[in-house]
Write a protein that holds these residues in place. Structure first.
Motif, PDB file in Angstrom:
ATOM      1  N   VAL A 172       0.837  -1.201   0.000  1.00  0.00           N
ATOM      2  CA  VAL A 172       0.000   0.000   0.000  1.00  0.00           C
ATOM      3  C   VAL A 172       0.874   1.255   0.000  1.00  0.00           C
ATOM      4  O   VAL A 172       0.635   2.196  -0.755  1.00  0.00           O
ATOM      5  CB  VAL A 172      -0.972  -0.011   1.208  1.00  0.00           C
ATOM      6  N   VAL A 173       1.904   1.271   0.826  1.00  0.00           N
ATOM      7  CA  VAL A 173       2.781   2.443   0.907  1.00  0.00           C
ATOM      8  C   VAL A 173       3.473   2.696  -0.437  1.00  0.00           C
ATOM      9  O   VAL A 173       3.629   3.843  -0.860  1.00  0.00           O
ATOM     10  CB  VAL A 173       3.793   2.293   2.057  1.00  0.00           C
ATOM     11  N   SER A 174       3.844   1.638  -1.132  1.00  0.00           N
ATOM     12  CA  SER A 174       4.442   1.786  -2.462  1.00  0.00           C
ATOM     13  C   SER A 174       3.511   2.529  -3.404  1.00  0.00           C
ATOM     14  O   SER A 174       3.921   3.432  -4.139  1.00  0.00           O
ATOM     15  CB  SER A 174       4.780   0.406  -3.031  1.00  0.00           C
ATOM     16  N   ARG A 175       2.241   2.177  -3.386  1.00  0.00           N
ATOM     17  CA  ARG A 175       1.259   2.835  -4.255  1.00  0.00           C
ATOM     18  C   ARG A 175       1.040   4.296  -3.846  1.00  0.00           C
ATOM     19  O   ARG A 175       0.861   5.164  -4.682  1.00  0.00           O
ATOM     20  CB  ARG A 175      -0.055   2.061  -4.237  1.00  0.00           C
ATOM     21  N   ILE A 176       1.065   4.572  -2.538  1.00  0.00           N
ATOM     22  CA  ILE A 176       0.956   5.964  -2.074  1.00  0.00           C
ATOM     23  C   ILE A 176       2.108   6.777  -2.652  1.00  0.00           C
ATOM     24  O   ILE A 176       1.910   7.865  -3.214  1.00  0.00           O
ATOM     25  CB  ILE A 176       0.960   6.041  -0.530  1.00  0.00           C
ATOM     26  N   LEU A 177       3.321   6.256  -2.506  1.00  0.00           N
ATOM     27  CA  LEU A 177       4.505   6.956  -3.014  1.00  0.00           C
ATOM     28  C   LEU A 177       4.418   7.162  -4.525  1.00  0.00           C
ATOM     29  O   LEU A 177       4.759   8.229  -5.038  1.00  0.00           O
ATOM     30  CB  LEU A 177       5.773   6.189  -2.643  1.00  0.00           C
ATOM     31  N   ASP A 178       3.934   6.146  -5.238  1.00  0.00           N
ATOM     32  CA  ASP A 178       3.745   6.276  -6.687  1.00  0.00           C
ATOM     33  C   ASP A 178       2.866   7.481  -7.007  1.00  0.00           C
ATOM     34  O   ASP A 178       3.160   8.259  -7.913  1.00  0.00           O
ATOM     35  CB  ASP A 178       3.075   5.028  -7.276  1.00  0.00           C
ATOM     36  N   HIS A 179       1.798   7.633  -6.263  1.00  0.00           N
ATOM     37  CA  HIS A 179       0.816   8.670  -6.583  1.00  0.00           C
ATOM     38  C   HIS A 179       1.235  10.069  -6.165  1.00  0.00           C
ATOM     39  O   HIS A 179       0.662  11.042  -6.646  1.00  0.00           O
ATOM     40  CB  HIS A 179      -0.562   8.299  -6.032  1.00  0.00           C
ATOM     41  N   VAL A 180       2.223  10.191  -5.297  1.00  0.00           N
ATOM     42  CA  VAL A 180       2.756  11.525  -5.003  1.00  0.00           C
ATOM     43  C   VAL A 180       4.035  11.798  -5.797  1.00  0.00           C
ATOM     44  O   VAL A 180       4.626  12.855  -5.673  1.00  0.00           O
ATOM     45  CB  VAL A 180       2.974  11.783  -3.497  1.00  0.00           C
ATOM     46  N   GLY A 181       4.440  10.830  -6.618  1.00  0.00           N
ATOM     47  CA  GLY A 181       5.582  11.045  -7.504  1.00  0.00           C
ATOM     48  C   GLY A 181       6.938  10.727  -6.914  1.00  0.00           C
ATOM     49  O   GLY A 181       7.939  11.309  -7.324  1.00  0.00           O
ATOM     50  N   ILE A 182       6.978   9.796  -5.977  1.00  0.00           N
ATOM     51  CA  ILE A 182       8.255   9.374  -5.388  1.00  0.00           C
ATOM     52  C   ILE A 182       8.509   7.923  -5.766  1.00  0.00           C
ATOM     53  O   ILE A 182       7.778   7.019  -5.340  1.00  0.00           O
ATOM     54  CB  ILE A 182       8.252   9.554  -3.858  1.00  0.00           C
ATOM     55  N   GLY A 183       9.523   7.714  -6.580  1.00  0.00           N
ATOM     56  CA  GLY A 183       9.875   6.360  -6.996  1.00  0.00           C
ATOM     57  C   GLY A 183      10.278   5.506  -5.805  1.00  0.00           C
ATOM     58  O   GLY A 183      10.816   6.003  -4.818  1.00  0.00           O
ATOM     59  N   ASN A 184      10.022   4.216  -5.914  1.00  0.00           N
ATOM     60  CA  ASN A 184      10.352   3.324  -4.806  1.00  0.00           C
ATOM     61  C   ASN A 184      10.398   1.889  -5.308  1.00  0.00           C
ATOM     62  O   ASN A 184       9.905   1.580  -6.388  1.00  0.00           O
ATOM     63  CB  ASN A 184       9.306   3.458  -3.685  1.00  0.00           C
ATOM     64  N   ASP A 185      11.006   1.048  -4.494  1.00  0.00           N
ATOM     65  CA  ASP A 185      11.057  -0.382  -4.806  1.00  0.00           C
ATOM     66  C   ASP A 185      10.595  -1.199  -3.599  1.00  0.00           C
ATOM     67  O   ASP A 185      11.168  -2.225  -3.275  1.00  0.00           O
ATOM     68  CB  ASP A 185      12.459  -0.791  -5.261  1.00  0.00           C
ATOM     69  N   LEU A 186       9.537  -0.727  -2.974  1.00  0.00           N
ATOM     70  CA  LEU A 186       9.042  -1.391  -1.766  1.00  0.00           C
ATOM     71  C   LEU A 186       8.366  -2.721  -2.040  1.00  0.00           C
ATOM     72  O   LEU A 186       8.247  -3.550  -1.145  1.00  0.00           O
ATOM     73  CB  LEU A 186       8.060  -0.486  -1.023  1.00  0.00           C
ATOM     74  N   MET A 187       7.903  -2.899  -3.273  1.00  0.00           N
ATOM     75  CA  MET A 187       7.210  -4.150  -3.591  1.00  0.00           C
ATOM     76  C   MET A 187       7.589  -4.600  -4.998  1.00  0.00           C
ATOM     77  O   MET A 187       8.050  -3.803  -5.809  1.00  0.00           O
ATOM     78  CB  MET A 187       5.694  -3.983  -3.489  1.00  0.00           C
ATOM     79  N   ARG A 188       7.388  -5.882  -5.246  1.00  0.00           N
ATOM     80  CA  ARG A 188       7.607  -6.410  -6.594  1.00  0.00           C
ATOM     81  C   ARG A 188       6.472  -5.909  -7.482  1.00  0.00           C
ATOM     82  O   ARG A 188       5.305  -6.017  -7.136  1.00  0.00           O
ATOM     83  CB  ARG A 188       7.638  -7.933  -6.575  1.00  0.00           C
ATOM     84  N   ARG A 189       6.841  -5.336  -8.624  1.00  0.00           N
ATOM     85  CA  ARG A 189       5.854  -4.776  -9.536  1.00  0.00           C
ATOM     86  C   ARG A 189       5.258  -5.861 -10.406  1.00  0.00           C
ATOM     87  O   ARG A 189       5.898  -6.875 -10.716  1.00  0.00           O
ATOM     88  CB  ARG A 189       6.504  -3.715 -10.434  1.00  0.00           C
TER      89      ARG A 189
END
Length: 193
Positions: A172-189
């Motif tokens: 969930v946190v990965s998707r939050i970061l995606d939507h505010v424009g912060i790249g991340n690798d918290l989960m397997r895409r």
């Protein structure tokens, strides 16, 4: 980038805790990332139940010099559109908070900041963690989506085969970061091995 994080008293404090942890790490390597924090009056109580400990103390330890603004402190920079804050995340977002924002009731700094994001056409991400949803909840969330907010329910994905509660929270946190424009690798895409 300037991001406001609002935390309400809805269940889901572990999502807020993890988001703040990631943002604090990011800020250490990117001092241009400016953060502001705002809590509802019931956020500390739910945090203590779900995460343990004192929310304000943990924020001071984890976030350092990042200001924690009071609910009536309208001197906070993100209380005005002219300050140019880029995004706001309310995680978790209670249904009461969503209702007040949906109907333009800016009765606290948290709801005022969300109102600013909507009127300025900036990113507002609401992370409700409620079930089931009543028709009233659904109508308020639909109103917010129509006004430009992103409604990102705390619904974890399972295609990445989470092995722990931390993995579930990270999806969930990965998707939050995606939507505010912060790249991340918290989960397997999706589509990756």
């Amino acid at each position: 980038m300037k991001i406001v994080v609002g935390i309400t008293g809805a269940s889901g404090a572990p999502y807020a805790k993890r988001l703040l942890s990631v943002l604090a790490e990011r800020r250490r390597v990117d001092p241009a990332l400016e953060l502001g924090l705002c809590l509802s009056p019931t956020a500390p109580e739910v945090w203590a139940l779900e995460c343990g400990g004192d929310l304000r103390q943990q924020l001071r330890e984890q976030m350092g010099d990042i200001p924690l603004w009071g609910q009536r402190d309208y001197r906070a920079p993100f209380a005005s559109g002219s300050a140019g804050w880029d995004a706001m995340v309310i995680v978790p977002c209670s249904m009461g908070t969503a209702a007040r924002i949906a109907h333009g009731i800016s009765d606290s700094l948290l709801t005022r900041a969300a109102d600013v994001m909507l009127k300025e056409r900036r990113k507002l991400v609401l992370v409700p963690r409620e079930t089931p949803l009543s028709v009233i909840h659904l109508e308020n969330l639909t109103t917010l989506a129509r006004a430009g907010a992103t409604i990102l329910p705390a619904m974890p994905s399972f295609y990445s085969n989470p092995r722990s509660m931390d993995d579930v929270v990270d999806s969930v946190v990965s998707r939050i970061l995606d939507h505010v424009g912060i790249g991340n690798d918290l989960m397997r895409r999706w589509g990756t091995t």
